[in-house]
Design a protein around this motif. Sequence first.
Motif, PDB file in Angstrom:
ATOM      1  N   TYR A 124       1.227  12.614  -2.588  1.00  0.00           N
ATOM      2  CA  TYR A 124       1.721  11.850  -1.446  1.00  0.00           C
ATOM      3  C   TYR A 124       3.192  11.452  -1.582  1.00  0.00           C
ATOM      4  O   TYR A 124       3.657  10.528  -0.938  1.00  0.00           O
ATOM      5  CB  TYR A 124       0.863  10.599  -1.234  1.00  0.00           C
ATOM      6  N   LYS A 125       3.942  12.167  -2.429  1.00  0.00           N
ATOM      7  CA  LYS A 125       5.367  11.867  -2.590  1.00  0.00           C
ATOM      8  C   LYS A 125       6.133  12.046  -1.283  1.00  0.00           C
ATOM      9  O   LYS A 125       7.063  11.291  -0.982  1.00  0.00           O
ATOM     10  CB  LYS A 125       5.968  12.772  -3.675  1.00  0.00           C
ATOM     11  N   THR A 126       5.754  13.074  -0.509  1.00  0.00           N
ATOM     12  CA  THR A 126       6.492  13.390   0.725  1.00  0.00           C
ATOM     13  C   THR A 126       5.627  13.320   1.984  1.00  0.00           C
ATOM     14  O   THR A 126       6.085  13.661   3.071  1.00  0.00           O
ATOM     15  CB  THR A 126       7.110  14.794   0.626  1.00  0.00           C
ATOM     16  N   THR A 127       4.372  12.900   1.863  1.00  0.00           N
ATOM     17  CA  THR A 127       3.509  12.789   3.047  1.00  0.00           C
ATOM     18  C   THR A 127       4.078  11.748   4.005  1.00  0.00           C
ATOM     19  O   THR A 127       4.392  10.632   3.590  1.00  0.00           O
ATOM     20  CB  THR A 127       2.083  12.380   2.636  1.00  0.00           C
ATOM     21  N   PRO A 128       4.258  12.080   5.273  1.00  0.00           N
ATOM     22  CA  PRO A 128       4.821  11.101   6.220  1.00  0.00           C
ATOM     23  C   PRO A 128       3.897   9.897   6.405  1.00  0.00           C
ATOM     24  O   PRO A 128       2.708  10.049   6.674  1.00  0.00           O
ATOM     25  CB  PRO A 128       4.972  11.901   7.524  1.00  0.00           C
TER      26      PRO A 128
ATOM     27  N   ALA B 158       0.835  -1.210   0.000  1.00  0.00           N
ATOM     28  CA  ALA B 158       0.000   0.000   0.000  1.00  0.00           C
ATOM     29  C   ALA B 158       0.870   1.261   0.000  1.00  0.00           C
ATOM     30  O   ALA B 158       0.575   2.230  -0.698  1.00  0.00           O
ATOM     31  CB  ALA B 158      -0.922  -0.007   1.219  1.00  0.00           C
ATOM     32  N   LEU B 159       1.970   1.249   0.768  1.00  0.00           N
ATOM     33  CA  LEU B 159       2.881   2.399   0.801  1.00  0.00           C
ATOM     34  C   LEU B 159       3.437   2.690  -0.588  1.00  0.00           C
ATOM     35  O   LEU B 159       3.456   3.846  -1.028  1.00  0.00           O
ATOM     36  CB  LEU B 159       4.017   2.120   1.782  1.00  0.00           C
ATOM     37  N   HIS B 160       3.878   1.667  -1.298  1.00  0.00           N
ATOM     38  CA  HIS B 160       4.456   1.863  -2.626  1.00  0.00           C
ATOM     39  C   HIS B 160       3.432   2.454  -3.593  1.00  0.00           C
ATOM     40  O   HIS B 160       3.766   3.333  -4.407  1.00  0.00           O
ATOM     41  CB  HIS B 160       4.977   0.532  -3.168  1.00  0.00           C
ATOM     42  N   MET B 161       2.178   2.004  -3.502  1.00  0.00           N
ATOM     43  CA  MET B 161       1.137   2.540  -4.392  1.00  0.00           C
ATOM     44  C   MET B 161       0.783   3.983  -4.025  1.00  0.00           C
ATOM     45  O   MET B 161       0.544   4.812  -4.906  1.00  0.00           O
ATOM     46  CB  MET B 161      -0.105   1.645  -4.326  1.00  0.00           C
ATOM     47  N   ILE B 162       0.775   4.287  -2.722  1.00  0.00           N
ATOM     48  CA  ILE B 162       0.458   5.654  -2.291  1.00  0.00           C
ATOM     49  C   ILE B 162       1.550   6.621  -2.741  1.00  0.00           C
ATOM     50  O   ILE B 162       1.262   7.761  -3.141  1.00  0.00           O
ATOM     51  CB  ILE B 162       0.281   5.682  -0.752  1.00  0.00           C
ATOM     52  N   ARG B 163       2.809   6.185  -2.707  1.00  0.00           N
ATOM     53  CA  ARG B 163       3.915   7.052  -3.121  1.00  0.00           C
ATOM     54  C   ARG B 163       3.841   7.411  -4.608  1.00  0.00           C
ATOM     55  O   ARG B 163       4.449   8.385  -5.045  1.00  0.00           O
ATOM     56  CB  ARG B 163       5.251   6.377  -2.816  1.00  0.00           C
ATOM     57  N   ARG B 164       3.098   6.634  -5.400  1.00  0.00           N
ATOM     58  CA  ARG B 164       2.945   6.956  -6.827  1.00  0.00           C
ATOM     59  C   ARG B 164       1.960   8.094  -7.060  1.00  0.00           C
ATOM     60  O   ARG B 164       1.913   8.662  -8.152  1.00  0.00           O
ATOM     61  CB  ARG B 164       2.468   5.709  -7.578  1.00  0.00           C
ATOM     62  N   ILE B 165       1.175   8.412  -6.026  1.00  0.00           N
ATOM     63  CA  ILE B 165       0.234   9.535  -6.129  1.00  0.00           C
ATOM     64  C   ILE B 165       1.006  10.828  -5.911  1.00  0.00           C
ATOM     65  O   ILE B 165       1.735  10.967  -4.928  1.00  0.00           O
ATOM     66  CB  ILE B 165      -0.904   9.385  -5.092  1.00  0.00           C
ATOM     67  N   LYS B 166       0.869  11.767  -6.818  1.00  0.00           N
ATOM     68  CA  LYS B 166       1.669  12.998  -6.818  1.00  0.00           C
ATOM     69  C   LYS B 166       1.603  13.725  -5.480  1.00  0.00           C
ATOM     70  O   LYS B 166       2.615  14.191  -4.949  1.00  0.00           O
ATOM     71  CB  LYS B 166       1.199  13.910  -7.944  1.00  0.00           C
TER      72      LYS B 166
ATOM     73  N   ASP C 197      15.149  -1.399  10.118  1.00  0.00           N
ATOM     74  CA  ASP C 197      15.877  -1.064   8.893  1.00  0.00           C
ATOM     75  C   ASP C 197      15.098  -1.504   7.661  1.00  0.00           C
ATOM     76  O   ASP C 197      15.085  -0.815   6.634  1.00  0.00           O
ATOM     77  CB  ASP C 197      17.255  -1.734   8.905  1.00  0.00           C
ATOM     78  N   LYS C 198      14.445  -2.647   7.753  1.00  0.00           N
ATOM     79  CA  LYS C 198      13.656  -3.151   6.625  1.00  0.00           C
ATOM     80  C   LYS C 198      12.553  -2.169   6.255  1.00  0.00           C
ATOM     81  O   LYS C 198      12.363  -1.841   5.071  1.00  0.00           O
ATOM     82  CB  LYS C 198      13.042  -4.505   7.003  1.00  0.00           C
ATOM     83  N   TYR C 199      11.831  -1.682   7.253  1.00  0.00           N
ATOM     84  CA  TYR C 199      10.731  -0.755   6.976  1.00  0.00           C
ATOM     85  C   TYR C 199      11.245   0.582   6.441  1.00  0.00           C
ATOM     86  O   TYR C 199      10.621   1.191   5.563  1.00  0.00           O
ATOM     87  CB  TYR C 199       9.894  -0.539   8.236  1.00  0.00           C
ATOM     88  N   MET C 200      12.345   1.048   6.988  1.00  0.00           N
ATOM     89  CA  MET C 200      12.902   2.311   6.505  1.00  0.00           C
ATOM     90  C   MET C 200      13.340   2.193   5.042  1.00  0.00           C
ATOM     91  O   MET C 200      13.152   3.115   4.247  1.00  0.00           O
ATOM     92  CB  MET C 200      14.093   2.736   7.383  1.00  0.00           C
ATOM     93  N   LYS C 201      13.919   1.068   4.673  1.00  0.00           N
ATOM     94  CA  LYS C 201      14.340   0.865   3.289  1.00  0.00           C
ATOM     95  C   LYS C 201      13.140   0.789   2.342  1.00  0.00           C
ATOM     96  O   LYS C 201      13.231   1.171   1.179  1.00  0.00           O
ATOM     97  CB  LYS C 201      15.168  -0.415   3.179  1.00  0.00           C
ATOM     98  N   GLU C 202      12.007   0.306   2.864  1.00  0.00           N
ATOM     99  CA  GLU C 202      10.802   0.230   2.029  1.00  0.00           C
ATOM    100  C   GLU C 202      10.204   1.613   1.783  1.00  0.00           C
ATOM    101  O   GLU C 202       9.396   1.780   0.865  1.00  0.00           O
ATOM    102  CB  GLU C 202       9.751  -0.659   2.708  1.00  0.00           C
ATOM    103  N   GLY C 203      10.573   2.606   2.613  1.00  0.00           N
ATOM    104  CA  GLY C 203      10.090   3.965   2.377  1.00  0.00           C
ATOM    105  C   GLY C 203       9.260   4.570   3.485  1.00  0.00           C
ATOM    106  O   GLY C 203       8.760   5.692   3.350  1.00  0.00           O
ATOM    107  N   PHE C 204       9.093   3.849   4.585  1.00  0.00           N
ATOM    108  CA  PHE C 204       8.364   4.436   5.712  1.00  0.00           C
ATOM    109  C   PHE C 204       9.220   5.523   6.366  1.00  0.00           C
ATOM    110  O   PHE C 204      10.453   5.469   6.338  1.00  0.00           O
ATOM    111  CB  PHE C 204       8.025   3.362   6.752  1.00  0.00           C
ATOM    112  N   ASP C 205       8.540   6.499   6.966  1.00  0.00           N
ATOM    113  CA  ASP C 205       9.259   7.628   7.563  1.00  0.00           C
ATOM    114  C   ASP C 205       9.631   7.389   9.022  1.00  0.00           C
ATOM    115  O   ASP C 205      10.544   8.035   9.542  1.00  0.00           O
ATOM    116  CB  ASP C 205       8.401   8.894   7.455  1.00  0.00           C
ATOM    117  N   ALA C 206       8.913   6.504   9.712  1.00  0.00           N
ATOM    118  CA  ALA C 206       9.235   6.174  11.104  1.00  0.00           C
ATOM    119  C   ALA C 206       8.622   4.829  11.435  1.00  0.00           C
ATOM    120  O   ALA C 206       7.767   4.313  10.701  1.00  0.00           O
ATOM    121  CB  ALA C 206       8.738   7.256  12.067  1.00  0.00           C
TER     122      ALA C 206
END
Length: 592
Positions: free
Chosen positions: A414-418, A404-412, A432-441
């Motif tokens: 939500y590029k930087t929404t935490p 879901a995070l990867h799909m949300i990041r494709r929305i213009k 570390d795994k979650y941070m590498k996937e793109g989560f902010d915290a």
Amino acid sequence: MQLQLDYLIYMELAVIPMDILICYYVFKNYSSDTPAYRAFRRLAVALTITCAFDVATAVVSSLGTGVSERCHMLFNTGDSFFAGLSSLLFIKYAISVTKKEFKNGWHRMVSFVPTIIGTVLLAANLIFPGFLFNYSEQGEYLHGPYFVITAYIIPLINVLIGIFFLTGGRKTTAKNLVAGILGGLFSAAIIIIQMLCFDYVLITFYVASICLLGMMTVVETPDYRKLVKTLKELEEAKKDADRLKKRAQADNQAKTELLVQVSHELRTPINGILGYNNIIMEDTQDSTIKEYCQKIDDSGKHLLNVFDEMLSISADEGRLEGFSADDIAGIEPGLIDKTGTSIKVLAVDDNEINLELLVRALTDAGITVDTAENGLEAVEKTEKTHYDLILMDHMMPVMDGIEALHMIRRIKEYKTTPVIVITANAVGGQRDKYMKEGFDAYLTKPLDRKALFDVIYRFTGFKEKNVQEELISMLTFLNTSRGLEYSGGDVDFYIEQLKLFTTDNLEDKIRDDLATDDLQSYAMNAGTIAATARMIGADELSDIAGMASSAAAKGNREALNKLSNELTVYYRFMMERLYGLLSDRVAIPEKE
């Protein structure tokens, strides 16, 4: 010389004081001589003795040749005997709460047979040691071929018989049935787990003590239905964890995946238990319930630590992770200070209880919350609505949190929404795994309220509103500085004084004193108003009440008639104004 223990005794050792407190409470509050209360008192005492005896036996066994063989045999015999006795008394309790009678005698026969068999075997083993257990000349504890019968099988059979009687009950409340059945099932499961996996860890009577507390506390707790539901989920989670453990492969990757799942299944229901327990603790005014809730909180956190330590032994990383300041280090607070204003947050979790707890925490803080029950629903909502921040669970049906995070990041937009992951996966390396996937915290369950709002502030600038400070700021008709000074600067104590002032209404008393011309009583009651008003910072009311008290004490009826009317009007205004503000923001007793 320090004693080297052969068993891990600390869990059962830790609950012995709790068991003693339970015994004290039930003897004090369940003093009625009804069969159910009598059976519960006996069960509580027997379990306390059994837990203490189990710990003592482990210590004696660890002494080896330092203790005589006869002493070893007596302690181990007593340990097995008390275990059987406690499980027998669970049957008696089950029969008593379902109000079954011994008309045909078969209940009595069924309930006593396993324990009688166990007692006979234990006595025979004292005379002819070896077929149950024995000790070598080197002080080594030896299991005989039939050891499991008295140590595990008979207590397990007794617990199962008790559950059978409970499920057949028709004349008791659902609360007693649910508490007893769940406690019995949980205890039975732990007996089996200990027999098969962890015979060196004294956990059976630790868990039995927690179950005993649960059977007693569920009836006292208004939200017991939700707690029982969560306990059922915990039982199912433990079964799932056992099945996953059996399927685990030898390679490290398979082990890590197993531990992630086990961590998730254990932490998720514990998050619900502790969360609702905290809500009950905050809402109730009953000091006894608060005390029991605190014990549940302490025991729940201790149980969580025990599970974490057990999982850590198997994890390559050697530890489980939780939230720390490092997760958000270097992140500056939002550029726009949203303190006092609302932000919109999307909370995503497939667990209804966890989602409800999260929504409650956020809305209580003044945050506008939208919810989704899986990743796909979250993606669909972000396509239609703007959110300032997203709180995302990982393991969910339909679509998990990472996808879901990867799909949300494709929305213009939500590029930087935490996007913050809130997960029960606390195995080492997961952050570390979650941070590498793109989560902010990264936050772990059970969720820490302070950590949650620290992260929200870091990313949005939103601060949790302080109900007490807001209330103090609205008391413009009081000298709050003086009131706080009289309260030693303690805001909580000051608010308690305000609550006491609104509930201790003396208006009717001074009116009756004036009508009956009882000036001495009037002087005393008006003086009380003057003193309490001064304590909360109602200076003008205090002055008027003081003058009225003085006039009554001197017998100056002319001055009193003028002051009494002014005092009554001002006193009533103060009481109504204060009660209106307090009742909207803090829990206060109903006005009499």
